[in-house]
Design a protein around this motif. Structure first.
Motif, PDB file in Angstrom:
ATOM      1  N   LEU A  70       0.825  -1.211   0.000  1.00  0.00           N
ATOM      2  CA  LEU A  70       0.000   0.000   0.000  1.00  0.00           C
ATOM      3  C   LEU A  70       0.857   1.258   0.000  1.00  0.00           C
ATOM      4  O   LEU A  70       0.520   2.251  -0.659  1.00  0.00           O
ATOM      5  CB  LEU A  70      -0.944  -0.009   1.205  1.00  0.00           C
ATOM      6  N   ALA A  71       1.959   1.234   0.748  1.00  0.00           N
ATOM      7  CA  ALA A  71       2.859   2.394   0.760  1.00  0.00           C
ATOM      8  C   ALA A  71       3.432   2.635  -0.633  1.00  0.00           C
ATOM      9  O   ALA A  71       3.515   3.783  -1.094  1.00  0.00           O
ATOM     10  CB  ALA A  71       3.976   2.177   1.768  1.00  0.00           C
ATOM     11  N   SER A  72       3.815   1.559  -1.312  1.00  0.00           N
ATOM     12  CA  SER A  72       4.355   1.696  -2.671  1.00  0.00           C
ATOM     13  C   SER A  72       3.302   2.242  -3.627  1.00  0.00           C
ATOM     14  O   SER A  72       3.598   3.094  -4.478  1.00  0.00           O
ATOM     15  CB  SER A  72       4.874   0.346  -3.170  1.00  0.00           C
ATOM     16  N   GLU A  73       2.053   1.749  -3.511  1.00  0.00           N
ATOM     17  CA  GLU A  73       0.975   2.246  -4.365  1.00  0.00           C
ATOM     18  C   GLU A  73       0.760   3.744  -4.158  1.00  0.00           C
ATOM     19  O   GLU A  73       0.617   4.504  -5.121  1.00  0.00           O
ATOM     20  CB  GLU A  73      -0.320   1.482  -4.068  1.00  0.00           C
ATOM     21  N   LEU A  74       0.754   4.169  -2.897  1.00  0.00           N
ATOM     22  CA  LEU A  74       0.541   5.586  -2.605  1.00  0.00           C
ATOM     23  C   LEU A  74       1.703   6.425  -3.128  1.00  0.00           C
ATOM     24  O   LEU A  74       1.510   7.552  -3.627  1.00  0.00           O
ATOM     25  CB  LEU A  74       0.379   5.791  -1.095  1.00  0.00           C
ATOM     26  N   GLY A  75       2.922   5.881  -3.051  1.00  0.00           N
ATOM     27  CA  GLY A  75       4.104   6.610  -3.490  1.00  0.00           C
ATOM     28  C   GLY A  75       4.146   6.872  -4.976  1.00  0.00           C
ATOM     29  O   GLY A  75       4.896   7.754  -5.438  1.00  0.00           O
TER      30      GLY A  75
ATOM     31  N   GLU B 253      12.011  20.028   3.593  1.00  0.00           N
ATOM     32  CA  GLU B 253      11.691  18.842   4.390  1.00  0.00           C
ATOM     33  C   GLU B 253      12.409  17.611   3.830  1.00  0.00           C
ATOM     34  O   GLU B 253      12.879  16.758   4.589  1.00  0.00           O
ATOM     35  CB  GLU B 253      10.178  18.609   4.407  1.00  0.00           C
ATOM     36  N   LYS B 254      12.517  17.546   2.508  1.00  0.00           N
ATOM     37  CA  LYS B 254      13.237  16.434   1.896  1.00  0.00           C
ATOM     38  C   LYS B 254      14.703  16.448   2.333  1.00  0.00           C
ATOM     39  O   LYS B 254      15.308  15.390   2.567  1.00  0.00           O
ATOM     40  CB  LYS B 254      13.146  16.514   0.376  1.00  0.00           C
ATOM     41  N   GLU B 255      15.273  17.635   2.456  1.00  0.00           N
ATOM     42  CA  GLU B 255      16.668  17.742   2.894  1.00  0.00           C
ATOM     43  C   GLU B 255      16.832  17.201   4.311  1.00  0.00           C
ATOM     44  O   GLU B 255      17.829  16.529   4.608  1.00  0.00           O
ATOM     45  CB  GLU B 255      17.116  19.198   2.817  1.00  0.00           C
ATOM     46  N   LYS B 256      15.843  17.484   5.181  1.00  0.00           N
ATOM     47  CA  LYS B 256      15.908  16.970   6.553  1.00  0.00           C
ATOM     48  C   LYS B 256      15.843  15.441   6.558  1.00  0.00           C
ATOM     49  O   LYS B 256      16.560  14.780   7.307  1.00  0.00           O
ATOM     50  CB  LYS B 256      14.768  17.552   7.388  1.00  0.00           C
ATOM     51  N   VAL B 257      14.957  14.907   5.715  1.00  0.00           N
ATOM     52  CA  VAL B 257      14.836  13.445   5.633  1.00  0.00           C
ATOM     53  C   VAL B 257      16.133  12.838   5.122  1.00  0.00           C
ATOM     54  O   VAL B 257      16.642  11.851   5.679  1.00  0.00           O
ATOM     55  CB  VAL B 257      13.659  13.045   4.720  1.00  0.00           C
TER      56      VAL B 257
ATOM     57  N   LEU C 257      11.699   1.790   0.229  1.00  0.00           N
ATOM     58  CA  LEU C 257      11.390   2.520   1.458  1.00  0.00           C
ATOM     59  C   LEU C 257      12.195   3.819   1.525  1.00  0.00           C
ATOM     60  O   LEU C 257      11.673   4.853   1.941  1.00  0.00           O
ATOM     61  CB  LEU C 257      11.687   1.644   2.683  1.00  0.00           C
ATOM     62  N   ARG C 258      13.440   3.773   1.098  1.00  0.00           N
ATOM     63  CA  ARG C 258      14.281   4.971   1.114  1.00  0.00           C
ATOM     64  C   ARG C 258      13.659   6.083   0.270  1.00  0.00           C
ATOM     65  O   ARG C 258      13.613   7.241   0.665  1.00  0.00           O
ATOM     66  CB  ARG C 258      15.676   4.636   0.587  1.00  0.00           C
ATOM     67  N   ARG C 259      13.140   5.708  -0.898  1.00  0.00           N
ATOM     68  CA  ARG C 259      12.489   6.688  -1.764  1.00  0.00           C
ATOM     69  C   ARG C 259      11.182   7.186  -1.154  1.00  0.00           C
ATOM     70  O   ARG C 259      10.890   8.387  -1.183  1.00  0.00           O
ATOM     71  CB  ARG C 259      12.221   6.053  -3.131  1.00  0.00           C
ATOM     72  N   LEU C 260      10.414   6.264  -0.579  1.00  0.00           N
ATOM     73  CA  LEU C 260       9.123   6.637   0.000  1.00  0.00           C
ATOM     74  C   LEU C 260       9.297   7.627   1.150  1.00  0.00           C
ATOM     75  O   LEU C 260       8.515   8.575   1.295  1.00  0.00           O
ATOM     76  CB  LEU C 260       8.388   5.385   0.483  1.00  0.00           C
ATOM     77  N   LEU C 261      10.324   7.383   1.978  1.00  0.00           N
ATOM     78  CA  LEU C 261      10.543   8.287   3.115  1.00  0.00           C
ATOM     79  C   LEU C 261      10.795   9.718   2.635  1.00  0.00           C
ATOM     80  O   LEU C 261      10.394  10.679   3.297  1.00  0.00           O
ATOM     81  CB  LEU C 261      11.728   7.794   3.945  1.00  0.00           C
TER      82      LEU C 261
ATOM     83  N   GLN D 149       9.323  11.056   0.286  1.00  0.00           N
ATOM     84  CA  GLN D 149       8.035  11.584  -0.168  1.00  0.00           C
ATOM     85  C   GLN D 149       7.076  11.781   1.000  1.00  0.00           C
ATOM     86  O   GLN D 149       5.906  12.100   0.793  1.00  0.00           O
ATOM     87  CB  GLN D 149       7.400  10.609  -1.174  1.00  0.00           C
ATOM     88  N   GLY D 150       7.564  11.535   2.244  1.00  0.00           N
ATOM     89  CA  GLY D 150       6.686  11.674   3.403  1.00  0.00           C
ATOM     90  C   GLY D 150       5.787  10.486   3.628  1.00  0.00           C
ATOM     91  O   GLY D 150       4.753  10.585   4.292  1.00  0.00           O
ATOM     92  N   ILE D 151       6.177   9.320   3.071  1.00  0.00           N
ATOM     93  CA  ILE D 151       5.390   8.085   3.188  1.00  0.00           C
ATOM     94  C   ILE D 151       6.286   7.014   3.805  1.00  0.00           C
ATOM     95  O   ILE D 151       7.472   6.920   3.478  1.00  0.00           O
ATOM     96  CB  ILE D 151       4.900   7.613   1.806  1.00  0.00           C
ATOM     97  N   GLY D 152       5.735   6.207   4.697  1.00  0.00           N
ATOM     98  CA  GLY D 152       6.533   5.148   5.308  1.00  0.00           C
ATOM     99  C   GLY D 152       5.694   3.954   5.681  1.00  0.00           C
ATOM    100  O   GLY D 152       4.467   3.962   5.562  1.00  0.00           O
ATOM    101  N   TYR D 153       6.364   2.891   6.127  1.00  0.00           N
ATOM    102  CA  TYR D 153       5.668   1.741   6.684  1.00  0.00           C
ATOM    103  C   TYR D 153       6.461   1.231   7.883  1.00  0.00           C
ATOM    104  O   TYR D 153       7.672   1.457   7.995  1.00  0.00           O
ATOM    105  CB  TYR D 153       5.420   0.644   5.644  1.00  0.00           C
TER     106      TYR D 153
END
Length: 518
Positions: A35-40, A50-54, A77-81, A83-87
């Motif tokens: 589901l996280a991948s689908e949303l991403g 914010e991306k720089e902080k991540v 997961l690294r890419r999703l994080l 984008q503000g998405i995680g699992y």
């Protein structure tokens, strides 16, 4: 609480986008990732700063653990994080779970797909919680969530100081439409205490407590307190039932049960019809009873009265009798449960005496050894005293001990370990034949491959490639083994050779991602 009809998480998030961040509860590790991948594929919640902080937090993690995002699907997961998405689930390594939690706490994750264990985190509130389903696998079957489980997760919605209200959304499954709309805070199930009488608890009580203190411990614990409270509540209900019973009896006159009573007369007529039927008329005594009833009906005049009131009172008495019987059964069950702890204590004590751990309050070598253990005490003690922990190679000992108190998952695939597990199986069979209950001898050969490989220098990559386990599962197996080795170390103070061996095993396996810092 609102309902969402959507399979695609993007549709659900679009519907709740004014109430983010959100925790999206899913009952399945793989499904959280899917589901996280689908949303991403469609959403990116973060601004450039914010991306720089991540990225900075990710870089700090990779500096200490360079391979952390290189295994399996963790690159996704690294890419999703970013984008503000995680699992988040138990299959993640502790390092990754810690990173995801820190990002969420720093408000850098807007949607987090998670399993229900995340709901226990008091520092993880959200503006909204979403439920992908309200059905879960409980280890035996799929079932609906209990009220307590639902509100534990739904209660994450609403951030103090940020949200006036919390929002809860449930995805409707057309196959199970009944799964929504039935949760009620007023019907949240109570939490009940349960005292577990283990060999260690019996040994500890005998070692450090008097008989009076042991009796108080067994009869005045939290579970016993709940049982006494329930007993008081049942007694109060019985008193109220008795009052209602006496009140209902007051409607009867002195003729109750006499042939002059219309109700009794109807009862006699029904009996008469039954005895005249083909089924009963030839039974011994039927003719005599028919003659007796006929004489009563002919010679006795019926009293004229408001017998409908008596009929209602009779029905009420019958209903009250059923209620009273049910409460008395509950009372007996509670009394039996109260005695059960003492009986369990005596039962386990008898097993320990039979196996030569103790005699009354005298402790022998096995008893002193088991006193320092806190998991499968009898099995581990017998492994030690049978010489298996000293005679077998260290990598084999690591594999054997990893299986202590381990219950494999229903979909786990792990190769058989490269050694013969039959000595443990034979020892376990002997103990079962000696009367030791199976729940005191929980052991599985499944984790042996993992511990053996880890001891011989293999890493997470090798284990992930050769098993169906995830990083978190592997780390959990090794950390549980490390904890057990610490217990055996404490227990083997009178056996320097065994102590040296378990310390060596711990030295070798306590490394890399599984390292435990005390």
């Amino acid at each position: 609480m609102e309902r969402i009809e959507a399979e695609n998480p993007s549709i659900a998030i679009e519907a709740v986008q004014d109430h983010l961040p959100a925790l999206y509860f899913v009952f399945g590790r793989a499904r959280t990732e899917e589901l996280a991948s689908e949303l991403g594929r469609e959403w990116d919640f973060l601004f450039p700063d914010e991306k720089e902080k991540v990225l900075k937090m990710i870089a700090e993690t990779e500096k200490e653990h360079p391979e952390i995002f290189q295994r399996g699907h963790r690159r996704v997961l690294r890419r999703l994080l970013q984008q503000g998405i995680g699992y988040h689930h138990a299959g993640l390594s502790p390092v990754l779970k810690n990173l995801v939690e820190r990002l969420y706490e720093n408000r850098l994750l807007w949607v987090l797909f998670c399993t229900e264990t995340f709901a226990a985190g008091v520092n993880f509130p959200a503006a909204s919680t979403l439920f992908h389903s309200c059905r879960k696998w409980d280890g035996k079957e799929f079932r609906m969530l209990m009220n307590r489980e639902f509100f534990q997760m739904a209660g994450r919605a609403g951030r103090r100081g940020f949200d006036r209200v919390g929002h809860v959304y449930i995805k409707i499954d057309e196959k199970f439409p009944e799964q929504t709309g039935f949760f009620d805070e007023s019907e949240v199930e109570s939490v009940y205490g349960r005292l577990t009488i283990s060999p260690n608890s019996v040994l500890s009580l005998l070692k450090w407590k008097t008989d009076d203190e042991i009796h108080r411990f067994l009869t005045r614990n939290f579970s016993a307190y709940q049982e006494r409270r329930a007993e008081r509540e049942i007694k109060a209900l019985l008193e109220e039932l008795n009052k209602q019973y006496e009140e209902a009896k007051s409607y009867f006159c002195d003729l109750r049960g006499e042939a002059a009573c219309p109700l009794q007369r109807r009862k006699l007529i029904r009996e008469q019809k039954r005895l005249r039927s083909a089924k009963y008329k030839n039974r011994p005594g039927a003719r005599e009873r028919l003659a007796e009833i006929k004489e009563i009906l002919v010679n006795q005049h019926v009293q004229r009265c408001l017998h409908e009131v008596c009929a209602d009172a009779r029905d009420e008495l019958e209903a009250l009798g059923y209620q009273r019987a049910g409460l008395l059964n509950q009372m007996n069950a509670i009394k039996q449960q109260s005695r059960k702890y003492i009986q369990e204590f005596q039962f386990v004590k008898g097993i320990l005496e039979q196996l030569g751990y103790i005699k009354d309050r005298e402790f022998f070598a096995r008893g002193n050894f088991a006193l320092e253990l806190h998991v499968q005490e009898i099995l581990v003690t017998e492994l030690a005293f049978a010489g298996l922990l000293e005679d077998l190679p260290l990598e084999v000992v690591a594999g054997i001990l990893a299986g202590v108190d381990y219950i494999p998952g229903r979909r786990e695939f792990v190769p058989a370990p490269p050694y013969d597990p039959s000595p443990v199986m034979e020892l376990r069979e002997e103990l079962l034949e000696a009367g030791v209950p199976p729940h005191f001898l929980v052991w599985s050969n499944t984790p042996g491959f993992v511990a053996h490989a880890w001891y011989t220098g293999q890493g997470l990559d090798y284990l992930l490639e050769n098993t169906s386990l995830q990083e978190g599962d592997i780390v959990s197996i090794i950390r549980r083994l490390i904890d057990l080795l610490r217990q055996i170390d404490d227990a083997s103070h009178s056996n320097p050779n065994l102590r040296e061996r378990v310390r060596e095993i711990r030295r070798v396996i306590d490394r890399d991602e599984v390292a435990v810092v005390f």
